[in-house]
Design a protein around this motif. Structure first.
Motif, PDB file in Angstrom:
ATOM      1  N   LEU A   1     128.263-130.251 -68.155  1.00 14.32           N
ATOM      2  CA  LEU A   1     128.867-130.618 -69.426  1.00 14.32           C
ATOM      3  C   LEU A   1     130.377-130.568 -69.275  1.00 14.32           C
ATOM      4  N   THR A   2     131.065-131.432 -70.006  1.00 12.67           N
ATOM      5  CA  THR A   2     132.518-131.396 -70.039  1.00 12.67           C
ATOM      6  C   THR A   2     132.935-131.098 -71.470  1.00 12.67           C
ATOM      7  N   ILE A   3     133.691-130.008 -71.618  1.00 12.61           N
ATOM      8  CA  ILE A   3     134.182-129.608 -72.937  1.00 12.61           C
ATOM      9  C   ILE A   3     135.702-129.566 -72.851  1.00 12.61           C
ATOM     10  N   ASN A   4     136.334-130.480 -73.546  1.00  8.37           N
ATOM     11  CA  ASN A   4     137.805-130.569 -73.554  1.00  8.37           C
ATOM     12  C   ASN A   4     138.391-130.556 -72.147  1.00  8.37           C
ATOM     13  N   GLY A   5     137.803-131.343 -71.270  1.00  9.58           N
ATOM     14  CA  GLY A   5     138.322-131.480 -69.915  1.00  9.58           C
ATOM     15  C   GLY A   5     137.849-130.437 -68.932  1.00  9.58           C
ATOM     16  N   VAL A   6     137.095-129.470 -69.367  1.00  8.06           N
ATOM     17  CA  VAL A   6     136.589-128.416 -68.478  1.00  8.06           C
ATOM     18  C   VAL A   6     135.113-128.693 -68.199  1.00  8.06           C
TER      19      VAL A   6
ATOM     20  N   SER B   1     124.940-132.094 -77.091  1.00 11.16           N
ATOM     21  CA  SER B   1     125.283-132.046 -78.516  1.00 11.16           C
ATOM     22  C   SER B   1     125.986-130.734 -78.852  1.00 11.16           C
ATOM     23  N   LEU B   2     125.551-129.633 -78.232  1.00  9.63           N
ATOM     24  CA  LEU B   2     126.230-128.351 -78.429  1.00  9.63           C
ATOM     25  C   LEU B   2     127.643-128.403 -77.853  1.00  9.63           C
ATOM     26  N   ALA B   3     127.777-128.967 -76.662  1.00  7.56           N
ATOM     27  CA  ALA B   3     129.087-129.083 -76.032  1.00  7.56           C
ATOM     28  C   ALA B   3     130.026-129.933 -76.881  1.00  7.56           C
ATOM     29  N   ASP B   4     129.493-131.000 -77.463  1.00  6.07           N
ATOM     30  CA  ASP B   4     130.309-131.858 -78.330  1.00  6.07           C
ATOM     31  C   ASP B   4     130.767-131.103 -79.572  1.00  6.07           C
ATOM     32  N   GLU B   5     129.873-130.283 -80.129  1.00  4.15           N
ATOM     33  CA  GLU B   5     130.222-129.494 -81.309  1.00  4.15           C
ATOM     34  C   GLU B   5     131.312-128.473 -80.979  1.00  4.15           C
ATOM     35  N   VAL B   6     131.158-127.777 -79.866  1.00  2.44           N
ATOM     36  CA  VAL B   6     132.170-126.806 -79.442  1.00  2.44           C
ATOM     37  C   VAL B   6     133.494-127.522 -79.172  1.00  2.44           C
ATOM     38  N   GLY B   7     133.431-128.642 -78.489  1.00  4.24           N
ATOM     39  CA  GLY B   7     134.650-129.408 -78.198  1.00  4.24           C
ATOM     40  C   GLY B   7     135.346-129.862 -79.468  1.00  4.24           C
ATOM     41  N   GLY B   8     134.566-130.282 -80.445  1.00  2.00           N
ATOM     42  CA  GLY B   8     135.143-130.706 -81.722  1.00  2.00           C
ATOM     43  C   GLY B   8     135.826-129.563 -82.446  1.00  2.00           C
ATOM     44  N   MET B   9     135.195-128.396 -82.425  1.00  2.00           N
ATOM     45  CA  MET B   9     135.802-127.220 -83.055  1.00  2.00           C
ATOM     46  C   MET B   9     137.104-126.845 -82.345  1.00  2.00           C
TER      47      MET B   9
END
Length: 88
Positions: free
Chosen positions: A11-16, A31-39
């Motif tokens: 998964l990539t979360i905000n570039g990580v 979907s969880l990663a997208d939610e965390v990234g959005g927050m």
């Protein structure tokens, strides 16, 4: 003995990039990663000088807080259901 189907998910979360081993589907984990990234993006947008790490910790604290509050609500609802069942 039940064996869970575990798989590696990237998964990539905000570039990580995060590599995980999970029994959940890749779509669910994304979907969880997208939610965390959005927050995190919301936090970083509100505080432009905050580091990505601090935004991640703030996000984790927020999610943990929500989890604890929801568990307390669930406990209170379960108690209320038990009271109503007893009264009925």
């Amino acid at each position: 003995m039940v064996t869970l189907n575990k798989r590696r998910v990237r998964l990539t979360i905000n570039g990580v990039v995060c590599g995980l081993i999970t029994g959940e589907s890749e779509e669910y984990m994304q979907s969880l990663a997208d939610e965390v990234g959005g927050m995190m993006k919301q936090i970083m947008g509100a505080s432009p000088l905050i580091t990505r790490e601090a935004a991640a910790l703030t996000t984790a604290l927020s999610i943990c807080d929500d989890c604890h509050k929801n568990a307390e609500r669930a406990r209170a609802l379960a108690e209320r259901c038990e009271e109503l069942e007893t009264a009925a």
